[in-house]
Design an enzyme around this catalytic site. Sequence first.
Site, mmCIF file in Angstrom:
data_model
loop_
_atom_site.group_PDB
_atom_site.id
_atom_site.type_symbol
_atom_site.label_atom_id
_atom_site.label_comp_id
_atom_site.label_asym_id
_atom_site.label_seq_id
_atom_site.Cartn_x
_atom_site.Cartn_y
_atom_site.Cartn_z
ATOM 1 N N ASP A 66 -28.160 16.838 -5.109
ATOM 2 C CA ASP A 66 -28.802 17.905 -5.885
ATOM 3 C C ASP A 66 -28.213 19.286 -5.629
ATOM 4 O OD1 ASP A 66 -30.410 16.195 -7.296
ATOM 5 O OD2 ASP A 66 -32.122 16.372 -5.943
ATOM 6 N N TYR B 213 -38.250 16.150 -9.494
ATOM 7 C CA TYR B 213 -38.678 16.567 -8.162
ATOM 8 C C TYR B 213 -38.657 18.077 -8.002
ATOM 9 C CZ TYR B 213 -39.701 13.331 -4.358
ATOM 10 O OH TYR B 213 -40.327 12.487 -3.483
HETATM 11 NI NI NI Z 1 -39.432 11.167 -2.536
#
Ligand code: NI
Length: 659
Positions: free
Chosen positions: A301, A385
């Site tokens: 990421d 996320y």
């Molecule tokens: Ni997780």
Amino acid sequence: MTVRTDARPLDHPLAMLSGAEIIEAVAVVRETGRLEDSARFAYIGLHEPGKEMVRSFQAGQALERHVRLVIVVGPEAGVIEAVVSLSDRSLLSWTLVDDTRPALLIEESMLAINALKADPDWQAAMGRRGIEDFDSVQIDPWPAGSFGAPHEEGRRICRCLSYLRETPEDNGYARPIEGVIGFVDMGRGKVLEVLDTGVVPLAPERGSYYPEDIGEIRSDLKPLAITQPEGPSFTVEGNLVCWQRWSLRVAMDPFEGLVLHTVGYEDSGRVRPVLHRASVSEMVVPYGDPGPMHGWKNAFDVGEWGLGRMANSLTLGCDCLGEIFYFDYVSSDERGRPHTLANAICMHEEDYGILWKHVDLHTGRTEVRRSRRLVVSSIATVGNYEYGFYWYFYLDGTIQMEVKLTGIMSTMGIEPGASPRHATVIAPGLAAPFHQHLFNVRLDVEIDGPANTVYEVDTRPSPAGPENPWGNAFDAVVTPLKTELEAQRMVDPATSRCWKVVNHSSTNGLGQPVAFKLVPGPTPTLLADPESSVGRRARFATRNLWVTPYAPDELRAAGNHPNQHRGGDGLPRWTAADRSIADTDVVLWHTFGVTHIPRPEDWPVMPVEYTGFTLVPVGFFDRNPALDVPATGGGHCATPPGLPPVTDDVQRRDRRRPR
Ligand code: NI
């Protein structure tokens, strides 16, 4: 109250890039005539000045500013890395890097989504699942990784997953369209293949976390207000922050996100350096389900998306509480235009319970001090996320770094009644695969100066014998880490293992060399086979500690361009030279994180999970440096008047007895 940074003076070599500087850097590059209009900018950031320039800089001195750019000129797998000098509007370097992909571009991600939605094979796969309204499908382009598939060669590709959202407010991850993967050439906006591994019924529930869908909302939480009637205790000048004895510079990088520079602690009128630079250099989220739909899933990421590129504007919601100072972040879009992300970095103070306390049992005198910390934070939303990055500075010289993980888990559709081996059932027809979140933080330390040595410290039982007749003794076993290969280390909670960074040329008042220790948390390393695709690409995550001698171009643990990289770049490549790391300018790279075995309680949105580490002074000071923290007024912490001194257990019990 909110304080805003309306203007950031260019007052220091490490000041954040301004919009004008971004425009100027792009103009210099375009004026060379080497770029078509179709060129895209995958990265525009400050090319940071050398350490000597930072150390010798005097206020008012002319600034030499350099900008680094990563430019994408066509659909092939290659990028141009350029460095521009703004001072004399010149091109300092221009390098074509072959067989390399930039991070996933936003514009190309949109191109991939639109191409897939128009693709007859994908539409047929949706049709086999009874989905005819393609506007109701959310498509998430994923970094494709590197698996040796023929269509990876020479292309920038992504793997696209599909989710059903019958209304715009639906939680897409509640209803994954299982079995369908679209491979798309992102540079050309062309679908390469649609894989359909078979229909799995759609999970029935909407998985909403919006209050209107929750039912009765709690009504018994009373207001909890944080007030600082005299304002915060920090000052801000440009990107320089001073709080208590601490000083640091705050910045944001498109990939690393929050970056701290020149962290120092003022002691007897002198700023003592602790960190030259600190940032999250890479992170990886490898998934642990081996099936064709999820076995390839992993995301870097930092390098594939970018924590600064994906940073939240903290204007919405209630991310920080109290007297907040926000830094804006001027980023750039892929056409090289500046874009201001308001309130990208949040800074405030937090009460943190007690700092120290003692009750003298003979006199009854109580001394207690409140702990307080300065919080510098930013939050990135990377697809499903959220990652919150928090740096804490404490009154006793401790630094802590914490990542808060929240958001929505990546999901898979399952047959009704199925109990998958590598995933947790979290709702009817829905499971979340096991996965890890492994972060690597790069700590360019300078404990009282650049010449530092790293030691591993383990506590171990002393051998029984004449020198240990009662068998009670234990040692702090201190082992110097002298070379890069010696310094590839794992955590060991059973020995309270920590890593101490010592400056042998600086001593405290007791004659001991000054030090800070890195105290790791109970953290895993990568569970994937080291020779698997993700194991080769995320080799940094196979060790909790790496140490390298400082090199200005070694910034990212998996290399500068991890997208579709075959692996081996970054830490494994640099440390293969096994350079000396004794008594020199060293960089610590600490891998930490969590292995996430999902729980039903993590659904539909995950309560924050925490991970991180601390940096703690060890003989950096002569004694507790927080003795001079004043007692808090208001009477809450004072010894209650009229109580006799406590001298023994009986009286202590008496005092507790209700009167
Ligand atoms: Ni997780």
